[in-house]
Design a protein around this motif. Structure first.
Motif, PDB file in Angstrom:
ATOM      1  N   TRP A 129       0.857  -1.168   0.000  1.00  0.00           N
ATOM      2  CA  TRP A 129       0.000   0.000   0.000  1.00  0.00           C
ATOM      3  C   TRP A 129       0.904   1.233   0.000  1.00  0.00           C
ATOM      4  O   TRP A 129       1.853   1.306   0.769  1.00  0.00           O
ATOM      5  CB  TRP A 129      -0.893   0.031   1.238  1.00  0.00           C
ATOM      6  CG  TRP A 129      -1.922  -1.048   1.298  1.00  0.00           C
ATOM      7  CD1 TRP A 129      -1.938  -2.125   2.131  1.00  0.00           C
ATOM      8  CD2 TRP A 129      -3.097  -1.166   0.490  1.00  0.00           C
ATOM      9  NE1 TRP A 129      -3.040  -2.914   1.899  1.00  0.00           N
ATOM     10  CE2 TRP A 129      -3.780  -2.338   0.895  1.00  0.00           C
ATOM     11  CE3 TRP A 129      -3.652  -0.389  -0.530  1.00  0.00           C
ATOM     12  CZ2 TRP A 129      -4.966  -2.753   0.308  1.00  0.00           C
ATOM     13  CZ3 TRP A 129      -4.833  -0.805  -1.105  1.00  0.00           C
ATOM     14  CH2 TRP A 129      -5.487  -1.971  -0.693  1.00  0.00           C
ATOM     15  N   ILE A 138      -3.748  10.198  11.742  1.00  0.00           N
ATOM     16  CA  ILE A 138      -4.163   8.807  11.997  1.00  0.00           C
ATOM     17  C   ILE A 138      -3.659   8.258  13.331  1.00  0.00           C
ATOM     18  O   ILE A 138      -4.224   7.299  13.855  1.00  0.00           O
ATOM     19  CB  ILE A 138      -3.710   7.863  10.865  1.00  0.00           C
ATOM     20  CG1 ILE A 138      -2.186   7.767  10.813  1.00  0.00           C
ATOM     21  CG2 ILE A 138      -4.282   8.290   9.533  1.00  0.00           C
ATOM     22  CD1 ILE A 138      -1.679   6.610   9.980  1.00  0.00           C
ATOM     23  N   ASN A 186     -10.257   0.815  17.252  1.00  0.00           N
ATOM     24  CA  ASN A 186      -9.674  -0.379  16.627  1.00  0.00           C
ATOM     25  C   ASN A 186      -9.707  -1.585  17.553  1.00  0.00           C
ATOM     26  O   ASN A 186      -9.809  -2.731  17.103  1.00  0.00           O
ATOM     27  CB  ASN A 186      -8.234  -0.100  16.204  1.00  0.00           C
ATOM     28  CG  ASN A 186      -8.152   0.803  14.994  1.00  0.00           C
ATOM     29  OD1 ASN A 186      -9.157   1.061  14.321  1.00  0.00           O
ATOM     30  ND2 ASN A 186      -6.970   1.321  14.717  1.00  0.00           N
ATOM     31  N   ASN A 215      -9.507  -3.875   8.647  1.00  0.00           N
ATOM     32  CA  ASN A 215      -8.760  -4.061   7.398  1.00  0.00           C
ATOM     33  C   ASN A 215      -9.597  -3.647   6.194  1.00  0.00           C
ATOM     34  O   ASN A 215      -9.082  -3.042   5.241  1.00  0.00           O
ATOM     35  CB  ASN A 215      -8.313  -5.517   7.253  1.00  0.00           C
ATOM     36  CG  ASN A 215      -7.265  -5.905   8.281  1.00  0.00           C
ATOM     37  OD1 ASN A 215      -6.555  -5.048   8.802  1.00  0.00           O
ATOM     38  ND2 ASN A 215      -7.173  -7.184   8.579  1.00  0.00           N
ATOM     39  N   GLN A 220      -9.645   0.129   5.998  1.00  0.00           N
ATOM     40  CA  GLN A 220      -8.358   0.639   5.540  1.00  0.00           C
ATOM     41  C   GLN A 220      -8.181   0.436   4.044  1.00  0.00           C
ATOM     42  O   GLN A 220      -7.716   1.339   3.332  1.00  0.00           O
ATOM     43  CB  GLN A 220      -7.218  -0.056   6.297  1.00  0.00           C
ATOM     44  CG  GLN A 220      -7.082   0.378   7.745  1.00  0.00           C
ATOM     45  CD  GLN A 220      -5.960  -0.349   8.458  1.00  0.00           C
ATOM     46  OE1 GLN A 220      -5.463  -1.377   7.984  1.00  0.00           O
ATOM     47  NE2 GLN A 220      -5.550   0.175   9.606  1.00  0.00           N
ATOM     48  N   GLU A 221      -8.557  -0.752   3.568  1.00  0.00           N
ATOM     49  CA  GLU A 221      -8.412  -1.031   2.137  1.00  0.00           C
ATOM     50  C   GLU A 221      -9.300  -0.117   1.297  1.00  0.00           C
ATOM     51  O   GLU A 221      -8.900   0.336   0.222  1.00  0.00           O
ATOM     52  CB  GLU A 221      -8.737  -2.498   1.867  1.00  0.00           C
ATOM     53  CG  GLU A 221      -7.696  -3.460   2.410  1.00  0.00           C
ATOM     54  CD  GLU A 221      -8.052  -4.910   2.169  1.00  0.00           C
ATOM     55  OE1 GLU A 221      -9.018  -5.162   1.399  1.00  0.00           O
ATOM     56  OE2 GLU A 221      -7.390  -5.790   2.738  1.00  0.00           O
ATOM     57  N   GLN A 229     -10.205   2.917   2.104  1.00  0.00           N
ATOM     58  CA  GLN A 229      -9.605   4.246   2.122  1.00  0.00           C
ATOM     59  C   GLN A 229      -8.401   4.324   1.195  1.00  0.00           C
ATOM     60  O   GLN A 229      -8.229   5.312   0.478  1.00  0.00           O
ATOM     61  CB  GLN A 229      -9.180   4.606   3.560  1.00  0.00           C
ATOM     62  CG  GLN A 229     -10.341   4.885   4.499  1.00  0.00           C
ATOM     63  CD  GLN A 229     -11.130   6.124   4.055  1.00  0.00           C
ATOM     64  OE1 GLN A 229     -12.246   6.013   3.562  1.00  0.00           O
ATOM     65  NE2 GLN A 229     -10.542   7.296   4.197  1.00  0.00           N
TER      66      GLN A 229
END
Length: 574
Positions: free
Chosen positions: A219, A235, A244, A253, A256-257, A259
Motif C-alpha cells: 500500500w 491517523i 480499533n 482491514n 483501511q483497504e 480508504q
C-alpha cells in the motif's frame, strides 16, 4: 545499583540513551566508531567505512511533531518533513542543549562485551574497545546496545539463479548515494520498501528505464492526508486506537483497504498486495505519478538472471539490464557479544518487551532500537531508554529469567502449532507499545485524571495526535513544558506553511481544520447519544404500560416521559 553505563553507538537511540542515563544520575560512556554522532543520519559521499548512511536526497517520512524527542520539540520554522541535513541539525541542537558531546568517544570500536566472572552477583560487564589501533578494557555496571538494525546489508544472491553469471553491476541500497552515474542506464530495483520506492523514483528522472520488482506489492501512502495535513498526525490518535480495539480486525482491514483504494487504485498500478501476503505500507508521494508517466515500470518477482537479462515470475524477460540494485533490507547483528547471548539477542522473541534478553540473571544489558513501529522509531527508542535506565537503577523491576524463558518457550510452541502467529516479524502498534513502556515507568497519562483536572488537555490527548510530549505529562521524567507543547503542536505544524498568506484569505480556516480533526469523534459521540435516546424511547413505548400495570400507578409513565425528554435535551432538543 548500576552506576557506570556503556552506550554503544551515538545515533538517534544512542543520544537519547546518554541523556536518559544523565536524567537518572548514571555515568554514561558512549562508544562511536565513526568521527561524528547521528548514525545513519550523518551523510557521507561513500560507504567505505561499512556504515549505513542516508542517501543525498532522503526526506523524512514521519512529520516533525511525531518524531521529536519528548522534551525537545523541533523549532517551529522547521518543515514538517525535512531533508536529512535539517534533521541532523536538530540532533546537533539536542546534543548541545543537553551537553552530550563530552560523553562520546569517537573513532572507537567495541570489540567485545563479556560477562564478568561474578556477573550473577554484580551484573557487571567487561567491555573491550579499540581506538586508533590501541585497545582498552573497562568494567561497566550496565550496557546499552544502540547499533540499530541497519548494520549488515542483506544481499540474498543465492535466491536468484544465474545472478553470478550476470555481467552488469550489482549493488545494495547501502551503497546508493545519488543518481549520478546512472544516466542512460537500464536499472532493475529489487524490493519495494521505502528505500526501494525512493530510489526508483529518483532514478526514473535520469536513467533510461527503471524496473521496480516486487513479489508482494504494497500500500502506498502519502505524507499528506486529505486537505494537506501531515498523515501521521491525522491517523495516530488514541481515539482511533480505542475504536480499533473494539471492532473486529477484518472490519478494520476492510475500512483501511477502502480508504487506500479511494486515494489510489493499487491494482491498476501494479502495486496491489499479493493474496495471502501480509499487508505493508510505504510512504511515497511520487511513485504513482512516475508509474503513470512511464518513468518507473512495475514488475513481478525476479525468477532468475542471464548474462544481460532478468527473467520474471510471470514469464516476461527484460534484456540489456545494466545495473541491479537490491533494496532487500539488513541483518541486525551484535558481533561484540559472546555466544550464546549473541544468537539469543538476534531473536526478538527472546527480548522482554523488545529490550531485555530473557536469559540473563541480571537485567543489565538493554537492546535499544531493535523495533519496527507503525510510527516514529525515535519516540520508541527514547521510551525504551527511559525504562532501561530505571531498571538499571533498581527503580523498575522485570520478572525473573526463569519465568521469562518459560513464557518464551510456551510462545514458541504455540507458534509452531499454528495457534498464534509470530508477531516479532510485524510492526508494533505505535500507541499500544509506547503505552506499555510508559506504564512500566509510571509515565502513561491517565485520561480520567486529565479529564477531571484539565479537560482541554484531556481532549487533545485523546482526540488529537499522540505526540511524544504525552509521555512527559506525569511520572518520572515529567517535563513542565509538555502541556504547552501539546496545546501548540498544530501551531508548529502550520507555521512553516505560512510563507504566503493571500490578503483575501478567509480567517475561519482553523475552524475547518478543527472540524476535519474532530468531526469523526464528535459524530461517534452523537451516534451514541442518538442510540441512547432511541433506547429510552423504546423503553417508554414498550415497557412503561407493563410496568405501570405491575406497580398499579400512573406516575411510572410520566417518569419515563421525563427521562426521554431529558435525553432529548442532551441531544439539543431535536
Amino acid at each position: 545499583m548500576a552506576k557506570r553505563v556503556a552506550v554503544i553507538g551515538a545515533g538517534v537511540s544512542g543520544l537519547s540513551s546518554i541523556k536518559c542515563c544523565l536524567d537518572e544520575n548514571l555515568e554514561p560512556t558512549c562508544f562511536e566508531r565513526s568521527d561524528d554522532f547521528g548514525g545513519l543520519w550523518k551523510f557521507t559521499e561513500d560507504s567505505k567505512d561499512g556504515m549505513t548512511r542516508v542517501y543525498r536526497t532522503l526526506v523524512t517520512n514521519v512529520c516533525k511533531e511525531m518524531s521529536c524527542y519528548s522534551d525537545f520539540p523541533f523549532q517551529e520554522d522547521y518543515p514538517n518533513f525535512m531533508r536529512h541535513e535539517k534533521f541532523w541539525d536538530y540532533l546537533q541542537e539536542f546534543v548541545e542543549r543537553f551537553d552530550l558531546l563530552k560523553y562520546i568517544r569517537f573513532k572507537t570500536t567495541v570489540c567485545s562485551v563479556t560477562k564478568r566472572p561474578d556477573f550473577s552477583e554484580t551484573g557487571q560487564w567487561d567491555v573491550v574497545t579499540e581506538t586508533e589501533g590501541k585497545q582498552d578494557r573497562a568494567v561497566f555496571d550496565a550496557v546499552m546496545v544502540c547499533t540499530g538494525h541497519f548494520l549488515s546489508p542483506h544481499l540474498p544472491l543465492e535466491s536468484f539463479p544465474g545472478i553470478h553469471n550476470f555481467k552488469g553491476q550489482i549493488l545494495h541500497s547501502q551503497e546508493y548515494k545519488s543518481p549520478e552515474g546512472f544516466q542512460g542506464k537500464r536499472v532493475l530495483v529489487i524490493g519495494l520498501g521505502n528505500t526501494g520506492g525512493d530510489i526508483a523514483v529518483e532514478l526514473g528522472r535520469t536513467a533510461a528505464q527503471v524496473l521496480l520488482s516486487t513479489r508482494t506489492g504494497t500500500w502506498v501512502i502519502s505524507r499528506s492526508s486529505d486537505r494537506g495535513y501531515p498523515f501521521n498526525m491525522m491517523i495516530t490518535r488514541r481515539c482511533y486506537t480505542f475504536i480499533n480495539q473494539l471492532l473486529p480486525p477484518c472490519f478494520i482491514n476492510w475500512i483501511q483497504e477502502r480508504q487506500m483504494s479511494k486515494r489510489l487504485n493499487h491494482e491498476i498500478y501494479g502495486l496491489s498486495i499479493t493474496k495471502g501476503k501480509k499487508k505493508k505500507f510505504i510512504v511515497n508521494d511520487e511513485l504513482p505519478t512516475c508509474i503513470l508517466c512511464g518513468l518507473v515500470t512495475m514488475k513481478t518477482g525476479v525468477k532468475g538472471f542471464t548474462e544481460t537479462s532478468a527473467i520474471f515470475e510471470d514469464g516476461t524477460v527484460e534484456a540489456d539490464i545494466d545495473i541491479v540494485i537490491f533494496t532487500t533490507g539488513y541483518i541486525f547483528s551484535f558481533p561484540f557479544l559472546e555466544e550464546p547471548l549473541q544468537s539469543l539477542c538476534r531473536k526478538k522473541i527472546f527480548l522482554h518487551k523488545w529490550v531485555f534478553p530473557s536469559s540473563l540473571e541480571r537485567a543489565t544489558l538493554a537492546i535499544i532500537g531493535l523495533i519496527s513501529l507503525k510510527g516514529s522509531i525515535l519516540s520508541g527508542t527514547e521510551l525504551q531508554a527511559r525504562w532501561a535506565t530505571r531498571v538499571f537503577k533498581g527503580l523498575c523491576k522485570i520478572p525473573p529469567p526463569q519465568k521469562l524463558m518459560a513464557e518464551v518457550t510456551k510462545k514458541e510452541e504455540l507458534i509452531q502449532r499454528g495457534v498464534i502467529t509470530d508477531a516479532t516479524q510485524d510492526k508494533l502498534d505505535y500507541i499500544l507499545y509506547l503505552d506499555e513502556l510508559a506504564a512500566c515507568i509510571g509515565a502513561k497519562p491517565s485520561l480520567l485524571l486529565l479529564l477531571l483536572r484539565d479537560p482541554r488537555l484531556a481532549w487533545e490527548v485523546f482526540f488529537g495526535p499522540c505526540t511524544p510530549y504525552q509521555y512527559r505529562l506525569v511520572g518520572p521524567g515529567r517535563w513542565e513544558g509538555a502541556r504547552n507543547a501539546i496545546l501548540t503542536q498544530w501551531d508548529r505544524t502550520l507555521k512553516p506553511l505560512k510563507t504566503r498568506v493571500p490578503p483575501d484569505t478567509p480567517k475561519p480556516a482553523s475552524t475547518s481544520h478543527c472540524w476535519r480533526a474532530w468531526g469523526g469523534p464528535v459524530l461517534l459521540a452523537s451516534l451514541l447519544l442518538i442510540y441512547k435516546s432511541s433506547l429510552s424511547k423504546w423503553m417508554q413505548d414498550r415497557l412503561s404500560p407493563q410496568l405501570g400495570l405491575c406497580f398499579g400507578c400512573a406516575p411510572w409513565s410520566s417518569w419515563a416521559g421525563r427521562l426521554a425528554s431529558s435525553v432529548a435535551a442532551l441531544r439539543g432538543g431535536d
